[in-house]
Scaffold this motif. Structure first.
Motif, PDB file in Angstrom:
ATOM      1  N   ILE A 162      -4.695   9.562   3.018  1.00 15.04           N
ATOM      2  CA  ILE A 162      -5.713   8.746   2.350  1.00 15.04           C
ATOM      3  C   ILE A 162      -7.134   9.227   2.652  1.00 15.04           C
ATOM      4  CG2 ILE A 162      -4.230   6.703   2.221  1.00 15.04           C
ATOM      5  CD1 ILE A 162      -5.902   5.546   4.602  1.00 15.04           C
TER       6      ILE A 162
ATOM      7  N   LYS B 270       1.529   1.094   9.287  1.00 18.18           N
ATOM      8  CA  LYS B 270       0.853   0.056   8.510  1.00 18.18           C
ATOM      9  C   LYS B 270       1.183  -1.299   9.124  1.00 18.18           C
ATOM     10  CE  LYS B 270       2.813   0.871   4.573  1.00 18.18           C
ATOM     11  NZ  LYS B 270       3.169   0.874   3.143  1.00 18.18           N
TER      12      LYS B 270
ATOM     13  N   GLU C 201      -6.996   2.293  -5.639  1.00 20.58           N
ATOM     14  CA  GLU C 201      -6.253   3.529  -5.404  1.00 20.58           C
ATOM     15  C   GLU C 201      -5.243   3.380  -4.274  1.00 20.58           C
ATOM     16  OE1 GLU C 201      -8.465   7.215  -5.456  1.00 20.58           O
ATOM     17  OE2 GLU C 201      -9.889   6.381  -6.895  1.00 20.58           O
ATOM     18  N   MET C 202      -5.509   2.474  -3.345  1.00 25.95           N
ATOM     19  CA  MET C 202      -4.555   2.195  -2.272  1.00 25.95           C
ATOM     20  C   MET C 202      -3.395   1.324  -2.763  1.00 25.95           C
ATOM     21  SD  MET C 202      -5.348   3.504   0.784  1.00 25.95           S
ATOM     22  CE  MET C 202      -4.558   2.407   1.968  1.00 25.95           C
TER      23      MET C 202
ATOM     24  N   GLY D 261       0.792  -1.225   0.000  1.00 25.51           N
ATOM     25  CA  GLY D 261       0.000   0.000   0.000  1.00 25.51           C
ATOM     26  C   GLY D 261       0.820   1.268   0.000  1.00 25.51           C
ATOM     27  N   PRO D 262       0.121   2.396   0.204  1.00 23.19           N
ATOM     28  CA  PRO D 262       0.800   3.695   0.190  1.00 23.19           C
ATOM     29  C   PRO D 262       1.842   3.799   1.296  1.00 23.19           C
ATOM     30  CG  PRO D 262      -1.593   3.958   0.243  1.00 23.19           C
ATOM     31  CD  PRO D 262      -1.302   2.513   0.470  1.00 23.19           C
TER      32      PRO D 262
ATOM     33  N   LEU E  95      -9.589   9.281  -0.203  1.00 20.42           N
ATOM     34  CA  LEU E  95      -9.920   7.966  -0.756  1.00 20.42           C
ATOM     35  C   LEU E  95     -11.035   7.272   0.016  1.00 20.42           C
ATOM     36  CD1 LEU E  95      -6.387   6.397  -1.352  1.00 20.42           C
ATOM     37  CD2 LEU E  95      -7.849   7.572  -3.013  1.00 20.42           C
TER      38      LEU E  95
END
Length: 187
Positions: free
Chosen positions: A34, A164, A130-131, A27-28, A37
């Protein structure tokens, strides 16, 4: 006890083949915002955006495969439900789940397990794409097409990813203690 025994046997019977492991860094990047999103209907059909989901200090955004058919996700969501109030009231972080599941599937799961936090329906997997966490192991037409690699993104109040958590294999999920430790490390 019968419930957990039944779930254990379900885990042994109903699994997808473990072919594709999650990338090492999923992921980002930490620091990415985010907030824009995170916008989708919840399990009750109510349109939700990050601003009305975030807690006093931030959010624990849990990307999961399916509340309908993934037993690992189901156990994770149930476990998170046991700690959602503590996370919100004592730590200032609201839990938000995101899946490609339909609103109806999320509503069924929520009602059955009395889940007290929002589950967002990302039908079409816009947020997941998008992630950058789409599990590309599945092709269009497959029932699992659109699932993410499971990821927990812990954000600040503005939506910046601060931490994360994920495991290499989809069958493994970060334990609640790891989430608590990550949050404590941010404060």
């Amino acid at each position: 006890m019968r419930l957990f025994t039944a779930l254990y046997f379900l885990l042994m019977i109903v699994t997808l083949p473990a072919r594709a492991d999650a990338p090492e860094d999923l992921g980002p990047a930490v620091g990415t915002n985010i907030a824009a999103l995170i916008k989708a209907p919840d399990q009750n059909g109510k349109p939700r955006a990050f601003a009305d989901l975030v807690g006093e200090k931030g959010a624990v955004v849990v990307f999961f495969r399916s509340a309908k058919w993934c037993p690992y996700c189901q156990l994770q969501l149930i476990d998170l439900n046991l700690h959602a109030e503590t996370m919100a009231s004592d730590m200032g972080y609201n839990i938000v789940g995101v899946s490609y599941d339909t609103e109806d599937n999320l509503a069924t799961f929520t009602k059955k397990w009395q889940v007290n936090y929002p589950l967002l329906s990302d039908e079409g997997s816009r947020i997941i794409n998008e992630m950058g966490i789409l599990n590309d192991e599945f092709r269009p037409g497959h029932y699992a097409y659109g699932v993410p690699h499971p990821l927990i993104a812990i954000t600040d109040k503005s939506g910046n990813i601060r931490a994360k958590l994920h495991e290499k294999a989809y069958r493994d999920r970060p334990q609640i203690e790891a989430i608590f430790e990550a949050i404590k490390g941010l404060n």
